[in-house]
Structure formats: C-alpha cells, structure tokens
Enzyme design. Structure first.
Site, PDB file in Angstrom:
ATOM      1  N   ASP A  13       0.832  -1.206   0.000  1.00 54.51           N
ATOM      2  CA  ASP A  13       0.000   0.000   0.000  1.00 54.51           C
ATOM      3  C   ASP A  13       0.868   1.259   0.000  1.00 54.51           C
ATOM      4  OD1 ASP A  13      -2.322   1.452   0.015  1.00 54.51           O
ATOM      5  OD2 ASP A  13      -2.681   1.238   2.166  1.00 54.51           O
ATOM      6  N   HIS A  30       2.562   3.479  -9.025  1.00 53.70           N
ATOM      7  CA  HIS A  30       2.459   2.033  -9.269  1.00 53.70           C
ATOM      8  C   HIS A  30       3.690   1.518 -10.024  1.00 53.70           C
ATOM      9  CE1 HIS A  30      -1.437   2.076  -7.550  1.00 53.70           C
ATOM     10  NE2 HIS A  30      -2.028   2.728  -8.530  1.00 53.70           N
ATOM     11  N   LEU A 124      11.979 -19.914  -5.371  1.00 56.16           N
ATOM     12  CA  LEU A 124      10.988 -19.080  -4.665  1.00 56.16           C
ATOM     13  C   LEU A 124       9.644 -19.212  -5.378  1.00 56.16           C
ATOM     14  CD1 LEU A 124      10.384 -16.649  -2.580  1.00 56.16           C
ATOM     15  CD2 LEU A 124      10.760 -15.164  -4.533  1.00 56.16           C
TER      16      LEU A 124
HETATM   17  C1  FPP Z   1      -2.033   0.137  -3.308  1.00 54.24           C
HETATM   18  O1  FPP Z   1      -1.543   1.450  -3.264  1.00 54.24           O
HETATM   19  C2  FPP Z   1      -1.443  -0.535  -4.426  1.00 54.24           C
HETATM   20  C3  FPP Z   1      -2.135  -1.055  -5.466  1.00 54.24           C
HETATM   21  C4  FPP Z   1      -3.601  -1.026  -5.584  1.00 54.24           C
HETATM   22  C5  FPP Z   1      -1.433  -1.689  -6.580  1.00 54.24           C
HETATM   23  C6  FPP Z   1      -0.212  -2.431  -6.167  1.00 54.24           C
HETATM   24  C7  FPP Z   1       0.578  -2.655  -7.360  1.00 54.24           C
HETATM   25  C8  FPP Z   1       1.921  -2.631  -7.413  1.00 54.24           C
HETATM   26  C9  FPP Z   1       2.837  -2.498  -6.288  1.00 54.24           C
HETATM   27  C10 FPP Z   1       2.573  -2.762  -8.680  1.00 54.24           C
HETATM   28  C11 FPP Z   1       2.650  -4.179  -9.068  1.00 54.24           C
HETATM   29  C12 FPP Z   1       1.450  -4.421  -9.818  1.00 54.24           C
HETATM   30  C13 FPP Z   1       1.392  -4.877 -11.033  1.00 54.24           C
HETATM   31  C14 FPP Z   1       0.223  -4.498 -11.804  1.00 54.24           C
HETATM   32  C15 FPP Z   1       2.477  -5.710 -11.604  1.00 54.24           C
HETATM   33  P1  FPP Z   1      -2.586   2.628  -3.375  1.00 54.24           P
HETATM   34  O2  FPP Z   1      -2.719   3.012  -4.792  1.00 54.24           O
HETATM   35  O3  FPP Z   1      -3.874   2.255  -2.704  1.00 54.24           O
HETATM   36  O4  FPP Z   1      -1.850   3.735  -2.571  1.00 54.24           O
HETATM   37  P2  FPP Z   1      -2.506   4.904  -1.714  1.00 54.24           P
HETATM   38  O5  FPP Z   1      -3.115   4.250  -0.499  1.00 54.24           O
HETATM   39  O6  FPP Z   1      -1.333   5.743  -1.380  1.00 54.24           O
HETATM   40  O7  FPP Z   1      -3.494   5.599  -2.598  1.00 54.24           O
END
Ligand code: FPP
Length: 242
Positions: A13, A30, A124
């Site tokens: 997150d 992202h 892994l």
């Molecule tokens: C949450 O952060 C994160 C996500 C919904 C996406 C997680 C994805 C990645 C780490 C990239 C890897 C993914 C792929 C597609 C290969 P948020 O957007 O909710 O963050 P915020 O709480 O700061 O808004």
C-alpha cells in the site's frame, strides 16, 4: 523465535500517496511499486524465504478511476514482459491468484504464459494476487466443493482455496501505515504474525524487510497453546507445512 518466515505475504500500500507527494500521476507510483517489488523478490531470494505472496489488484480496485484501472492492467503486461526473464534466471516460480474471468484476453494470455514459462523453477514461489479478494476465494472454494458434491470441512475448503499450493503465510506485512487486512488472505492469515510498516510501498527496501523479519523472529507463535506448553520453542504450524 529464531526461524525465518517460510511464507511472507505483503499488502503493497502507498503507491498513490508516494506519487501525489511528488506531484506525479498515481500510475507513476504504481510503476515505482513494480521496481520496489523486483527489489523485494531479490531480497527474499537472498534471505532464503521460500514463498512470497503479494496483493497487486483487489476485487474492489475495479472501483478506482477507469484510467487507473487500465493503467494497472497495462503495467501488469509491461512488468511481465520486462521481469519474467529475470525471474526465470533467479529461479522464481510465478503464480497468479484471483478471478481471471474479468481480465482481458491479452492479460489472461500474459498470465498463463508467465506461469508456464516459470513453472519448473524451485527457488521461490511468487504468488501475485490479481483481481483477488479473500471473500472471493472462500466463496469459490465452497462453490467448487458444492459442485462436486463434496462435504465442506476446514480441510476440504483448505484444499480448494486458490493458495492450496503453499502453506499459510507466517508473516503478513502491510505498508503505507494503514492497520487493516482489506480482504487479503482472510482464510490463510488465521495465524499469521502481522506487521504494519509506515513506509509507502515504493520506499519499502531491504532494511524495512529485515526489520519485519526481526520483529517476526522475536515473537512467540502459540497457535492456541500456552507458552509453557511450547517450552519456549516455536512450532511450525499445520499439516500443510513440511
Ligand atoms: C495500493 O496502493 C497498491 C495497489 C492497488 C497496486 C499495487 C501494485 C503494485 C505495487 C505494482 C505491481 C502491480 C502490477 C500491476 C504488476 P494505493 O494506490 O492504494 O496507494 P494509496 O493508499 O497511497 O493511494
């Protein structure tokens, strides 16, 4: 506890906040999150962790602005093209966990190819939860058993879950400072140790992983028993764990 966690699960997150703080579009966060994930896979390999499971797209993420949803889909395809050769060289076996039906044909093909291409690797097991929700998993497992006319027990449900190929997570980490599970691994996290990090996912580095592992090692896992029964020892849990 001195044992290393066998299975580490992560709610990644904070990508959006990382980007917003830098006046960048959320998708830039992202993208940075993908780089952080690559570093994390390498760090898990170096530390001898056997299973890594990450939450990349939840069943609820469809409710985000459409450009962010399509951006995440494109990023997944891009990340696979860029990372699969490296994952192969590292001995990583990829699994995608979640409901694929709503994903485009292109994304579905990408997932299937990446799984097939890494299926012989043994160092892994890397589960990427995509269009995944813990409630979805429990419901699909129950539906599977019902359609086969099988009795529903804890054991039969466990075997029908989307993560039946790995033991339950020992350590569940959430970055980004929120103190929630958010529909991740509801069934499998019953006895996981929880660790919440204030770091945003793009900033979650090797030192932050080491801190989470150190906190895990300092905990006593009792699985319902008393401390005296354990005699100061921590026991590996459940029959799924070898
Ligand atoms: C949450 O952060 C994160 C996500 C919904 C996406 C997680 C994805 C990645 C780490 C990239 C890897 C993914 C792929 C597609 C290969 P948020 O957007 O909710 O963050 P915020 O709480 O700061 O808004």
């Amino acid at each position: 506890m001195s044992q290393l966690p066998h299975h580490v699960a992560i709610v990644m997150d904070g990508n959006g906040r990382w980007a917003t703080k830098r006046f960048l579009p959320r998708i830039a966060g992202h993208k940075q999150g993908v780089d952080s994930l690559s570093r994390c896979v390498k760090a898990c390999l170096e530390r001898g962790i056997a299973v890594l499971t990450v939450f990349a797209f939840s069943s609820e993420n469809w409710n985000r602005p459409s450009e962010e949803v399509s951006g995440l889909m494109d990023l997944l395809v891009f990340a696979l093209a860029r990372e699969v050769p490296t994952l192969n060289a590292q001995g990583v076996q990829l699994h995608f966990v979640g409901d694929r039906q709503r994903l485009s044909g292109k994304v579905q093909d990408g997932l299937a190819q990446a799984e097939l291409g890494t299926s012989n690797n043994q160092r892994l097991i890397f589960n990427v939860c995509f269009n995944y929700g813990g409630r979805w998993d429990i419901a699909q497992a129950a539906q599977k058993l019902a359609s086969r006319g099988e009795v529903i027990t804890e054991q039969s449900l466990d075997r029908a879950m989307a993560l039946a190929h790995v033991p339950d997570p020992d350590l569940l980490i959430r970055t980004g400072g929120e103190l929630r599970i958010s529909n991740f691994l509801l069934w499998q996290a019953a006895y996981s140790e929880l660790h919440f990090s204030d770091k945003l996912w793009p900033e979650f580095d090797e030192a932050a992983l080491d801190e989470a592992i150190a906190v895990f090692r300092a905990r006593e896992r009792r699985f319902g028993q008393t401390s005296a029964q354990l005699g100061g020892q921590n026991h590996r849990h459940k029959e799924k764990v070898a």
